[in-house]
Write an enzyme that holds these catalytic residues in place. Structure first.
Site, short mmCIF file in Angstrom:
data_model
loop_
_atom_site.label_atom_id
_atom_site.label_comp_id
_atom_site.label_asym_id
_atom_site.label_seq_id
_atom_site.Cartn_x
_atom_site.Cartn_y
_atom_site.Cartn_z
N GLN A 126 81.57 -22.74 -15.64
CA GLN A 126 80.79 -23.21 -16.79
C GLN A 126 80.70 -22.13 -17.86
O GLN A 126 80.25 -21.02 -17.59
CB GLN A 126 79.40 -23.63 -16.33
CG GLN A 126 78.50 -24.15 -17.43
CD GLN A 126 77.11 -24.50 -16.90
OE1 GLN A 126 76.69 -23.99 -15.87
NE2 GLN A 126 76.39 -25.36 -17.60
N SER A 129 76.31 -20.02 -21.50
CA SER A 129 75.52 -18.89 -21.97
C SER A 129 76.38 -17.84 -22.66
O SER A 129 77.54 -17.62 -22.30
CB SER A 129 74.76 -18.24 -20.81
OG SER A 129 73.79 -19.11 -20.29
N GLU A 244 72.28 -30.75 -13.82
CA GLU A 244 72.18 -29.39 -13.27
C GLU A 244 70.75 -29.08 -12.83
O GLU A 244 70.53 -28.50 -11.78
CB GLU A 244 72.63 -28.37 -14.31
CG GLU A 244 72.59 -26.93 -13.81
CD GLU A 244 73.03 -25.91 -14.84
OE1 GLU A 244 73.11 -24.72 -14.48
OE2 GLU A 244 73.27 -26.28 -16.00
N GLU A 382 60.31 -21.53 -18.98
CA GLU A 382 59.51 -21.59 -20.21
C GLU A 382 60.06 -22.68 -21.15
O GLU A 382 59.29 -23.44 -21.75
CB GLU A 382 59.53 -20.23 -20.91
CG GLU A 382 58.74 -19.13 -20.19
CD GLU A 382 59.47 -18.56 -18.99
OE1 GLU A 382 58.84 -17.84 -18.20
OE2 GLU A 382 60.67 -18.86 -18.82
#
Length: 395
Positions: A126, A129, A244, A382
Site C-alpha cells: 500500500q 502515507s 482496513e 484522533e
C-alpha cells in the site's frame, strides 16, 4: 435485533474448526502463538492452503473467486482462525485492493488482477502515507502527471508494510493541484520493477524489518493502470480505509489475547500467589474484558447492519479505536505481569525459571513496541474521533 448465531452459522463454525484442525500446519501455528516473525514463505504457504480450500478471499463474492460468505460467516472464520493461532491473512491484495477493484475497477483490471491475487502471482503493498502526510492523507504530494499514454510519477511513500516482499503497489497520487486537496487525488497501480523506483528498509526499534520507504523518480506508469476516474482517488481511499479499519480492529485476536493474558497471570506469581489474584491486576483485566465484550457486541451489530443493509460507514471508526486500544492494553498488562522478564533481551538465567519465562514471553517486548503503531496506522485514533464527531454526531 438477534445477535446470537443461527443453527446454520453454528454448523459453519464446526466446519471451520475441523478445517483448521486438519489443515493448519502445527509449526506455523506455534510460530504465531509465541509471536515469532513470519517469513514470506510462511505467509505464502498459508495463503495457498486457504486458496485451495476456496477460503482465501473471505470477503469476496463468488463471482470474483471468493466463498461468498456473509459478514457473520467471515467473522466466525476470523475468530476461529485467531483462536487456532493461524497466520493473519496479508490484507493488501485481498482485503484492500480486491474490494476496490470489484467496485471501481474496469472489467479488464478485474479479470487480470483478481485471479493473480488469489493464486499468489502478485503480492501487493500500500502506497498511501508520505512524510508529512500520514493521518492528514489529503496533503500528500506525490505527483502523477499525464504524458501521452502514461502517467509520470515523482515523490515518496513511507511506512510501506511488507513492501520488501511485494512486486506491486497501489498508490494515491496527486493529479491536480488546484481546488480542495481531496479533489486532486487519484488511485493508480504500479509495478515495483518499473525503472525509477527505489525501496529502502526502515528498521524498527526491536530490530525488525517490517516497513519501508519508497521513492519514485520519473516513473512511467501506463494510464490504463488508473483505477476509476482521474481525481476520484479520495472516494476510493475512503472506501478502502473502511475495510482496513474494520480489519485492524481484530476482535478475534483480542479475544485470543485475553485468554493468553489470563494464562500468564495465573502462571506468574507475586508474593507467593498467582498474579491474577492480585486485586489491582485482576481489576485491570476485568475492565479490559468489559471493554472487549462491549466491542464484540458492537461488532456483531455492525455485521448485522452489513448483512441486511450493505457495508457500514463511519461507525467502523468505533471498532478501529476500541480494537486498537484493547490490544495495546493487553500488551501493556502482559509487560506488567512479566516485569524484568519483559526486557527485549532477557538474560539467560531467566530461562531456567519455567514458571516465569516461556517461549512466547521472549517476544513480549517486540510485540509491545510494534503494536504501538495500531492506534496510528489506518488513520490515527484522533482522526477517527474527528470522523465520528463530524459524521455521526454532526458536531
Amino acid at each position: 435485533m438477534d445477535l446470537s448465531f443461527t443453527k446454520e452459522e453454528l454448523e459453519f463454525r464446526d466446519e471451520v474448526r475441523a478445517f483448521l484442525d486438519e489443515k493448519l500446519p502445527e509449526e506455523l501455528s506455534e510460530k504465531v502463538r509465541i509471536g515469532g516473525e513470519l517469513e514470506k514463505e510462511d505467509m505464502d504457504r498459508w495463503h495457498a492452503i486457504l486458496n485451495e480450500q476456496g477460503w482465501l478471499a473471505t470477503g469476496w463474492p463468488t463471482e470474483f473467486g471468493g466463498p461468498g460468505w456473509s459478514p457473520v460467516e467471515k467473522h466466525i472464520f476470523d475468530e476461529e482462525a485467531a483462536k487456532a493461532h493461524a497466520p493473519r491473512i496479508v490484507p493488501f491484495g485481498l482485503a484492500m485492493l480486491g474490494p476496490v477493484l470489484q467496485k471501481f475497477g474496469s472489467k479488464e483490471q478485474q479479470d487480470e488482477i483478481l485471479p493473480r491475487i488469489l493464486d499468489g502471482s502478485d503480492w501487493w503493498c500500500q502506497g498511501y502515507s508520505e512524510p508529512g502526510a500520514g493521518s492528514d492523507l489529503a496533503s500528500l504530494k506525490t505527483r502523477a502527471v499525464r504524458d501521452g499514454d502514461d502517467y509520470v510519477i515523482n515523490g515518496q511513500k513511507t511506512w510501506t508494510t511488507l513492501g520488501q516482499h511485494a512486486n506491486k503497489i497501489f498508490c494515491l497520487v496527486r493529479t491536480k493541484t488546484d481546488g480542495k486537496p481531496q479533489e486532486g487525488i487519484s488511485f493508480i497501480l504500479v509495478d515495483l520493477d518499473t525503472p525509477g523506483i527505489e525501496m529502502r528498509p526502515i528498521k524498527l526499534i526491536e530490530g525488525g524489518h517490517e516497513v519501508n520507504e519508497v521513492f519514485f523518480t520519473d516513473v512511467r506508469v501506463p494510464a490504463e493502470n488508473l483505477v476509476g476516474e482521474e481525481n476520484q482517488g479520495w472516494t476510493i481511499a475512503k472506501f478502502l480505509l473502511t475495510h482496513e479499519r474494520t480489519n485492524i480492529a481484530g476482535v478475534g485476536f483480542s479475544m485470543q489475547g485475553l485468554t493468553e493474558l489470563k494464562a500468564l497471570a495465573r502462571r506468574v506469581k507475586r508474593n507467593g500467589k498467582p498474579l491474577i489474584e492480585n486485586p489491582l491486576f485482576a481489576a485491570r483485566i476485568a475492565q479490559m474484558e468489559i471493554d472487549l465484550e462491549a466491542m464484540k457486541i458492537t461488532n456483531l451489530r455492525m455485521l448485522y447492519t452489513a448483512q441486511t443493509q450493505g457495508a457500514p460507514g463511519p461507525e467502523t471508526s468505533i471498532l478501529k479505536i476500541k480494537g486498537t486500544v484493547i490490544r495495546q492494553t493487553q500488551n501493556e498488562l502482559a509487560r506488567r505481569a512479566l516485569g524484568p522478564a519483559a526486557a527485549p533481551f532477557p538474560s539467560e538465567d531467566m530461562f531456567g525459571n519455567a514458571a516465569l519465562v516461556e517461549p512466547e514471553d521472549v517476544h513480549n517486548a517486540a510485540t509491545y513496541f510494534n503494536n504501538r503503531k495500531l492506534s496510528i496506522f489506518g488513520g490515527s485514533n484522533e482522526i477517527q474521533r474527528n470522523i465520528l464527531s463530524k459524521a455521526m454526531l454532526e458536531l
